[in-house]
Design a protein around this motif. Structure first.
Motif, short mmCIF file in Angstrom:
data_model
loop_
_atom_site.label_atom_id
_atom_site.label_comp_id
_atom_site.label_asym_id
_atom_site.label_seq_id
_atom_site.Cartn_x
_atom_site.Cartn_y
_atom_site.Cartn_z
N UNK A 95 0.82 -1.21 0.00
CA UNK A 95 0.00 0.00 0.00
C UNK A 95 0.86 1.26 0.00
N UNK A 96 1.91 1.27 0.79
CA UNK A 96 2.76 2.46 0.86
C UNK A 96 3.39 2.76 -0.49
N UNK A 97 3.85 1.73 -1.18
CA UNK A 97 4.45 1.94 -2.50
C UNK A 97 3.41 2.46 -3.48
N UNK A 98 2.22 1.85 -3.48
CA UNK A 98 1.17 2.27 -4.42
C UNK A 98 0.79 3.73 -4.19
N UNK A 99 0.73 4.14 -2.93
CA UNK A 99 0.35 5.52 -2.62
C UNK A 99 1.40 6.52 -3.08
N UNK A 100 2.62 6.05 -3.33
CA UNK A 100 3.70 6.95 -3.74
C UNK A 100 4.27 6.58 -5.11
N UNK A 101 3.44 5.96 -5.95
CA UNK A 101 3.90 5.52 -7.27
C UNK A 101 4.40 6.68 -8.13
N UNK A 102 3.74 7.83 -8.03
CA UNK A 102 4.16 8.98 -8.84
C UNK A 102 5.63 9.31 -8.62
N UNK A 138 4.15 -3.60 -7.45
CA UNK A 138 3.12 -3.26 -6.46
C UNK A 138 2.78 -4.39 -5.51
N UNK A 139 3.22 -5.62 -5.82
CA UNK A 139 2.95 -6.76 -4.95
C UNK A 139 4.27 -7.33 -4.47
N UNK A 140 4.44 -7.37 -3.16
CA UNK A 140 5.73 -7.84 -2.65
C UNK A 140 5.56 -8.50 -1.29
#
Length: 293
Positions: free
Chosen positions: A23-30, A81-83
């Motif tokens: 979730x943290x990575x997805x929220x900061x993908x930009x 996104x999946x780890x």
């Protein structure tokens, strides 16, 4: 009963697998930093993802081709996104290879500088639907369906990981000029793997000798991958107890036209109507049956 929220996380209109997403990575993908030599495999689920991981691993890593390094393809080409293992992407050595099911609008901004490369694999959606149905019923992290009619409704409503198939492929294709992207059709890869590997390696600017090309093609066949524990993910499923039954394989069939054994005439005709409505002006071709040219 709708268990969507139990299994899926909706982030900016895209459904992610709730139990596995970072979730943290997805929220900061930009802000995810992209290197010029990064390579991304992007697919809608059940469209040849693991197969392409194997192909790229064989192209890039000599130790994978000659079996001198025992590294799994999911570690060589991990999901962004999946780890489950919380991969430290920042400190991975270049060139970094990634796998992703992201829609185009969630892709890191750095991918739009057109230097990093994307290989997008697409597959006829009836076979995607069929494979996804079996896959979801097999894995405990996915919502099961009583029958393919039930799953087909969720698939056509976009209430599955990856959201709506039509939006995913159309989004990436219509914004292709924003990226350095190669589109490859799953069915063409099945029909002529050697030519497909050459096309991919040329796009990646990775020249293969005839001997290396032979090895890549041989080790990337479906049957050889099913027997290769580094490539087929079965060991992960066993270690994590992610399956509802001991019967089955992560790589189930990989055939063209398997949908004919699962969809009724009415279901097929309904799917065709929706496909024509949503994709009638779409220029990429699709192969629905093994006998099609």
């Amino acid at each position: 009963m709708d268990n969507t929220d139990t299994y899926l996380l909706n982030f900016k209109g895209c459904y992610f697998q709730r139990s596995l997403v970072d979730v943290d990575l997805v929220e900061h993908l930009d802000d995810f930093e992209i290197r010029d030599d990064d390579v991304f495999i992007i697919t809608y689920p059940k469209s040849g993802t693991i197969w392409t991981q194997q192909i790229l691993s064989l192209i890039y890593f000599e130790g994978h081709r000659n079996r001198s390094e025992l590294v799994n393809t999911c570690d060589r080409v991990p999901f962004l996104e999946y780890s489950a293992q919380k991969v430290d992407h920042v400190n991975r050595p270049s060139p970094r290879l990634f796998t992703s099911h992201l829609p185009y609008y969630l892709a890191p901004k750095g991918l739009k500088n057109r230097k990093a490369k994307i290989v997008y694999i697409y597959r006829n959606p009836k076979d995607v639907l069929t494979s996804y149905f079996h896959f979801s019923n097999w894995l405990v992290t996915f919502e099961p369906s009583d029958n393919i009619e039930h799953f087909m409704k969720r698939f056509l409503d976009g209430k599955v990981m990856g959201s709506l198939w039509f939006d995913h492929i159309r989004g990436w294709y219509e914004h292709r000029h924003d990226f350095n992207i190669l589109f490859m059709m799953y069915e063409e890869m099945k029909k002529d793997l050697r030519s497909s590997v050459l096309k991919i390696s040329s796009f990646l600017e990775k020249e293969l000798s005839e001997e290396d090309l032979d090895v890549v093609v041989s080790q990337a066949t479906f049957q050889n991958m099913k027997l290769d524990p580094q490539a087929n993910y079965d060991y992960i499923l066993e270690a994590e107890n992610w399956t509802r039954t001991k019967e089955g394989d992560f790589l189930r069939k990989g055939t063209i036209g398997d949908w004919k054994h699962h969809l009724t005439v009415e279901q097929n005709e309904r799917f065709d109507r929706i496909f024509q409505m949503k994709m009638k002006d779409f220029p990429l071709k699709f192969i629905w049956d093994i006998n099609e040219e």
